[in-house]
Design a protein around this motif. Structure first.
Motif, PDB file in Angstrom:
ATOM      1  N   LYS A 333       0.855  -1.187   0.000  1.00  0.00           N
ATOM      2  CA  LYS A 333       0.000   0.000   0.000  1.00  0.00           C
ATOM      3  C   LYS A 333       0.889   1.234   0.000  1.00  0.00           C
ATOM      4  CE  LYS A 333      -4.333  -0.615   2.346  1.00  0.00           C
ATOM      5  NZ  LYS A 333      -5.025  -0.579   3.626  1.00  0.00           N
ATOM      6  N   PRO A 339      -1.376   6.451   8.589  1.00  0.00           N
ATOM      7  CA  PRO A 339      -2.165   5.237   8.380  1.00  0.00           C
ATOM      8  C   PRO A 339      -3.598   5.330   8.899  1.00  0.00           C
ATOM      9  CG  PRO A 339      -0.642   4.914  10.180  1.00  0.00           C
ATOM     10  CD  PRO A 339      -0.332   6.262   9.608  1.00  0.00           C
ATOM     11  N   MET A 340      -3.912   6.313   9.746  1.00  0.00           N
ATOM     12  CA  MET A 340      -5.263   6.370  10.287  1.00  0.00           C
ATOM     13  C   MET A 340      -6.221   7.098   9.343  1.00  0.00           C
ATOM     14  SD  MET A 340      -5.294   4.629  13.038  1.00  0.00           S
ATOM     15  CE  MET A 340      -6.794   5.065  13.896  1.00  0.00           C
ATOM     16  N   ALA A 344      -5.014   6.019   0.249  1.00  0.00           N
ATOM     17  CA  ALA A 344      -4.244   5.022  -0.491  1.00  0.00           C
ATOM     18  C   ALA A 344      -4.108   5.466  -1.940  1.00  0.00           C
ATOM     19  CB  ALA A 344      -4.934   3.670  -0.407  1.00  0.00           C
ATOM     20  N   ARG A 369      -5.038  -6.493   6.678  1.00  0.00           N
ATOM     21  CA  ARG A 369      -6.336  -6.307   7.336  1.00  0.00           C
ATOM     22  C   ARG A 369      -7.127  -7.593   7.236  1.00  0.00           C
ATOM     23  NH1 ARG A 369      -8.173  -1.841   9.625  1.00  0.00           N
ATOM     24  NH2 ARG A 369     -10.331  -2.459   9.646  1.00  0.00           N
ATOM     25  N   PHE A 422     -10.561   1.155  13.729  1.00  0.00           N
ATOM     26  CA  PHE A 422      -9.315   0.683  14.336  1.00  0.00           C
ATOM     27  C   PHE A 422      -9.617  -0.268  15.478  1.00  0.00           C
ATOM     28  CE2 PHE A 422      -6.152   1.213  17.720  1.00  0.00           C
ATOM     29  CZ  PHE A 422      -4.977   0.883  17.043  1.00  0.00           C
ATOM     30  N   ARG A 435     -19.089   7.512   5.814  1.00  0.00           N
ATOM     31  CA  ARG A 435     -18.960   8.376   4.631  1.00  0.00           C
ATOM     32  C   ARG A 435     -20.200   8.283   3.772  1.00  0.00           C
ATOM     33  NH1 ARG A 435     -13.014   6.589   3.381  1.00  0.00           N
ATOM     34  NH2 ARG A 435     -11.945   7.930   4.856  1.00  0.00           N
TER      35      ARG A 435
ATOM     36  N   MET B   7      -5.769  -0.648  -2.806  1.00  0.00           N
ATOM     37  CA  MET B   7      -6.453   0.623  -2.549  1.00  0.00           C
ATOM     38  C   MET B   7      -7.566   0.320  -1.569  1.00  0.00           C
ATOM     39  SD  MET B   7      -5.609   3.283  -4.596  1.00  0.00           S
ATOM     40  CE  MET B   7      -7.009   4.174  -5.254  1.00  0.00           C
ATOM     41  N   SER B   8      -7.546   0.972  -0.436  1.00  0.00           N
ATOM     42  CA  SER B   8      -8.649   0.770   0.495  1.00  0.00           C
ATOM     43  C   SER B   8      -8.819   2.039   1.295  1.00  0.00           C
ATOM     44  CB  SER B   8      -8.370  -0.417   1.413  1.00  0.00           C
ATOM     45  OG  SER B   8      -7.312  -0.101   2.283  1.00  0.00           O
ATOM     46  N   PRO B   9     -10.024   2.256   1.795  1.00  0.00           N
ATOM     47  CA  PRO B   9     -10.243   3.474   2.567  1.00  0.00           C
ATOM     48  C   PRO B   9      -9.541   3.407   3.926  1.00  0.00           C
ATOM     49  CG  PRO B   9     -12.296   2.255   2.286  1.00  0.00           C
ATOM     50  CD  PRO B   9     -11.218   1.420   1.733  1.00  0.00           C
ATOM     51  N   SER B  10      -9.300   4.568   4.526  1.00  0.00           N
ATOM     52  CA  SER B  10      -8.673   4.619   5.836  1.00  0.00           C
ATOM     53  C   SER B  10      -9.649   4.071   6.878  1.00  0.00           C
ATOM     54  CB  SER B  10      -8.281   6.051   6.162  1.00  0.00           C
ATOM     55  OG  SER B  10      -9.428   6.868   6.176  1.00  0.00           O
ATOM     56  N   PRO B  11      -9.226   3.669   8.054  1.00  0.00           N
ATOM     57  CA  PRO B  11      -7.846   3.581   8.502  1.00  0.00           C
ATOM     58  C   PRO B  11      -7.123   2.335   7.962  1.00  0.00           C
ATOM     59  CG  PRO B  11      -9.310   2.816  10.222  1.00  0.00           C
ATOM     60  CD  PRO B  11     -10.179   3.292   9.098  1.00  0.00           C
ATOM     61  N   HIS B  12      -5.803   2.456   7.897  1.00  0.00           N
ATOM     62  CA  HIS B  12      -5.008   1.361   7.364  1.00  0.00           C
ATOM     63  C   HIS B  12      -4.350   0.558   8.477  1.00  0.00           C
ATOM     64  CE1 HIS B  12      -5.694   3.383   3.564  1.00  0.00           C
ATOM     65  NE2 HIS B  12      -5.355   4.498   4.167  1.00  0.00           N
ATOM     66  N   LEU B  13      -4.740   0.844   9.699  1.00  0.00           N
ATOM     67  CA  LEU B  13      -4.208   0.128  10.854  1.00  0.00           C
ATOM     68  C   LEU B  13      -5.375  -0.466  11.622  1.00  0.00           C
ATOM     69  CD1 LEU B  13      -1.595   2.319  12.746  1.00  0.00           C
ATOM     70  CD2 LEU B  13      -1.195   0.192  11.547  1.00  0.00           C
ATOM     71  N   SER B  14      -5.087  -1.514  12.353  1.00  0.00           N
ATOM     72  CA  SER B  14      -6.137  -2.081  13.194  1.00  0.00           C
ATOM     73  C   SER B  14      -5.544  -2.412  14.556  1.00  0.00           C
ATOM     74  CB  SER B  14      -6.706  -3.314  12.503  1.00  0.00           C
ATOM     75  OG  SER B  14      -7.016  -4.296  13.442  1.00  0.00           O
TER      76      SER B  14
END
Lengths: 450, 314
Positions: A333, A339-340, A344, A369, A422, A435, B7-14
């Motif tokens: 990515k 990252p939050m 992308a 993920r 998260f 959204r 490609m993915s929407p935020s957030p990119h952390l978990s």
């Protein structure tokens, strides 16, 4: 981090928030200036508001700091050439969010000759200052990109507090930390200019307490500044939790004032500026060089040499990554920003925009993920939401397309910080749902308007 | 770069939290109570636990298969349901009856309403109530603890709550350690408290529901002339308050709602115990509050940040 800092101020209570990993690997990396690339792509929409129209022609010679795009609209900011060279092409590019905008492709001659229009602005009072900020092309450098002159134009009698946002709550990013460490005198001189010209007495610099060195550096310059001028500048250590740097959150944490739904910080007497923005004002008033380069953090496990780089705006991501040693492994990515909340990217051809503060190339492991599963109603999303929303309820209304229910339950307050997603153990795409809900409400409003 | 980027929407952390991990924590927290069950009531209780867990998992697998939906046995929620149901059964229950309870819990209450997160009442509690109504005698035939060590035919005893009705009392220490008659998992207060502390420490549950539930039982039974210490340690109050009432799906999400839910459970429990024709009311109190949960949630939803009060009325 160990030793406690003794500072007078304490932050006010904030609801929710998450303990995101810090990953500030580059906090100790001195910023490096990147040499001009062969070519830059200056995008006409690098801010919230009306996009600019190109003011140059193909084949024209341009210099560093020369305006290449401008707009008549108030909520807009001009864009400048970040290199000297020839305009190669004016094209339409697709932004990562899907919108199509014009961009000017400039071939650099490598000389970086400044434009003759670049000279320190003459400032005699507030109006001159606001005009100068507009022509500097400054937008909020924290990420949102709101034109700064619009913020500063807020009613003078209403505003009593300037909040400098140096929270930097997003993981990985350390550009603001470096700004505070390398340019603390620039920061304070910018603050002084804003205080004097806008007649503001109180300034609070909000910094998360995982940056004790930055707090110490800023506190030192604040104390020096407080000695020789009226008014009061102070540093406020914030809890190192995400999202303390969000505008509504930092205003509440610094002043205990709540920005009502749909209102701006100015409505509660505050102006919020990013630390890099205020430092830029100081350098602009001295040199007159518009916003043509900025400090960004380049990090992520897929980058060979993570570091802070000062990059000409419009440089392609690929060139920046190459400057940082290229890819160590195949990135999974690529992100603009943290990252939050970062965006992308589809490829590394995108040019750097004014408001970007980081480029992250995440490895497969970092970007992993899990598959979403059914909501178990554990309520973690609601308990971490800094805006006090209940995402499962809102998601239910999104499914029903019930805009009345969405509005009643505060969908428009959502700032998409991503705390809910998260924290979610079921990996639900909550932010997407929010959204969609906001779009439903906006579209319903449009229909009613017509 | 040859490869395609994600490609993915935020957030990119978990945060790394998963449903499976939460359920595993619940299972871990129930280990002390399960061990106590085996110690006090013998191998029969171990068999009950095994039968319930196995049939819940198998039933969930079959259900999802028949319904042509994704297999969800991996999230361990069926194991939790089975374990909780087993701990809510008397030691001498016929395993076939326990399997019937599992069918009620998994097939009727859980999967027919859409699976995990969609049931409107607690599956294990509902199964227990259905069993109680279907087989009133076996479901209220209790055994004295440690009987399994002495004789081949176990001697039936009574629960402390039933004994009180007959004018006999049980010592606090016996209640605390679990040396008394009752459902296999509800007797050992010590083991249940250990599990509860683990769940709160792991932030799996908030302590609001257990504290308000137990606190209400304590205060209300005292006000109505009962022995408050006895009431919170007897019957299923500990098991119910810590493990059953805190079920995510069937309890409110926000703190105020949790408080109301816990107090409601406590009030109904005491009223049933003292004034109704039943010795125990924990199951009924929880299921009644489960049904009220959506309403409690609607009434207690927190006001979003910066939302003006007048909008709420609109």
């Amino acid at each position: 981090m160990g030793d406690k800092l003794k500072l007078a101020l304490k932050p006010f209570r904030i609801r929710g928030t998450v303990k995101a990993p810090h990953r500030k690997h580059t906090a100790g990396c001195e910023s490096v200036i990147m040499p001009p690339p062969d070519e830059v792509l200056i995008c006409m929409s690098q801010h919230i508001g009306a996009p600019c129209k190109p003011t140059v022609k193909v084949g024209q010679q341009v210099f560093v700091g020369q305006i290449v795009g401008d707009s008549e609209a108030f909520v807009s900011a001009p864009v400048h050439s970040s290199v000297s060279g020839k305009v190669k092409k004016i094209e339409t590019i697709t932004m990562p969010n899907g919108s199509r905008v014009e961009a000017v492709r400039i071939e650099s001659d490598g000389l970086m000759t400044p434009d003759e229009s670049v000279r320190p602005p003459e400032i005699n009072g507030r109006e001159d200052f606001l005009r100068a900020v507009r022509s500097s092309g400054l937008v909020g450098l924290g990420g949102a990109g709101f034109p700064v002159h619009v913020k500063l134009s807020a009613d003078k009698d209403k505003v009593d507090t300037l909040i400098i946002n140096a929270a930097e709550c997003e993981p990985y990013i350390t550009a603001d930390n470096r700004e505070a460490l390398e340019n603390s005198w620039g920061v304070i001189s910018g603050i002084k200019s804003v205080m004097e010209l806008l007649d503001i007495d109180r300034v609070i610099i909000g910094v998360e307490d995982n940056k004790p060195e930055a707090i110490r550096a800023l506190d030192e310059v604040c104390q020096a500044a407080n000695r020789d001028m009226k008014g009061n500048v102070s540093v406020l250590p914030l809890k190192a939790r995400y999202p303390y740097g969000a505008e509504k959150v930092i205003v509440k944490a610094c002043t205990n004032r709540v920005i009502l739904e749909g209102k701006l910080p100015a409505d509660v007497g505050c102006i919020v500026m990013n630390i890099a923005s205020v430092a830029f004002i100081s350098s602009y008033l001295k040199t007159g060089m518009p916003l043509v380069s900025k400090r960004i953090t380049v990090d992520g496990a897929a980058v060979a040499n993570p570091q802070n780089v000062i990059v000409p705006i419009g440089t392609k991501i690929r060139d920046i990554i190459e400057f940082c040693g290229g890819y160590k492994e195949q990135p999974e990515k690529l992100l603009f920003g943290g990252p939050m909340m970062g965006l992308a990217l589809p490829d590394d051809e995108m040019p750097l925009l004014k408001q970007n503060n980081a480029i992250l190339a995440l490895s497969k492991k970092e970007a992993k993920r899990l598959e979403p599963s059914d909501c178990i109603r554990c309520g973690r999303c609601a308990s971490v939401c800094p805006m006090g929303l209940t995402p499962p309820t809102l998601a239910g209304y999104v499914k029903l397309k019930d805009t009345h229910g969405l509005l009643k339950n505060g969908i428009m307050v959502c700032m998409e910080c991503g705390c809910c997603a998260f924290a979610c153990p079921a990996n639900r795409p909550i932010v997407q749902s929010m959204r969609l809900g906001k779009e439903l409400v906006k579209n319903a409003g449009k229909k009613e308007g017509k | 770069m040859e490869n395609i980027l994600t490609m993915s929407p935020s957030p990119h952390l978990s945060s790394g939290a998963t449903t499976r991990r939460i359920m595993l924590d619940v299972i871990i927290s129930l280990v002390p109570a399960s061990v106590a069950a085996v110690v006090f009531f013998g191998w029969k209780s171990l068999m009950l636990i095994g039968v319930c867990i196995l049939s819940c998992v198998v039933l969930e697998y079959i259900c999802r298969k028949v319904m042509k939906r994704k297999n969800t046995t991996g999230d361990l929620s069926a194991v939790v349901t089975g374990l909780l149901l087993a701990l809510n059964l008397p030691p001498g229950l016929n395993p076939l009856m326990a399997v019937f309870g599992c069918i009620v819990a998994i097939v009727v209450v859980k999967q027919m309403f859409g699976g995990i997160g969609n049931n409107f009442v607690n599956p294990a509690i509902t199964a227990r109530i259905v069993l109680l109504v279907s087989f009133p005698v076996p479901m209220t035939t209790w055994e004295k603890p440690f009987e399994w060590l002495n004789t081949a035919d176990s001697v039936t005893g009574a629960t402390p709550l039933a004994l009180v009705a007959q004018g006999e009392s049980t010592s606090y220490l016996d209640l605390f350690l679990g040396n008394r008659g009752g459902c296999i998992g509800e007797t050992c207060v010590l083991a249940l408290l250990l599990g509860g502390i683990y769940l709160v420490a792991r932030r799996v549950i908030s302590p609001i529901i257990p504290l308000s539930f137990i606190g209400t039982v304590f205060v209300l039974s005292f006000l109505l002339g009962g022995d408050p210490v006895f009431h919170i340690m007897s019957g299923g109050v500990m098991l119910g308050a810590i493990f059953m009432a805190t079920d995510y799906t069937t309890s409110p999400m926000n703190p105020l709602g949790k408080l109301i839910f816990g107090i409601g459970c406590g009030v109904i429990t005491v009223l049933i115990r003292l004034y109704a024709n039943l010795p125990e009311g924990v199951s009924y109190s929880i299921i009644l509050m489960n049904i009220l949960t959506p309403h409690i949630e609607n009434l207690t939803r927190p006001r979003p940040f910066g939302k003006e009060r007048k909008h709420e009325k609109a």
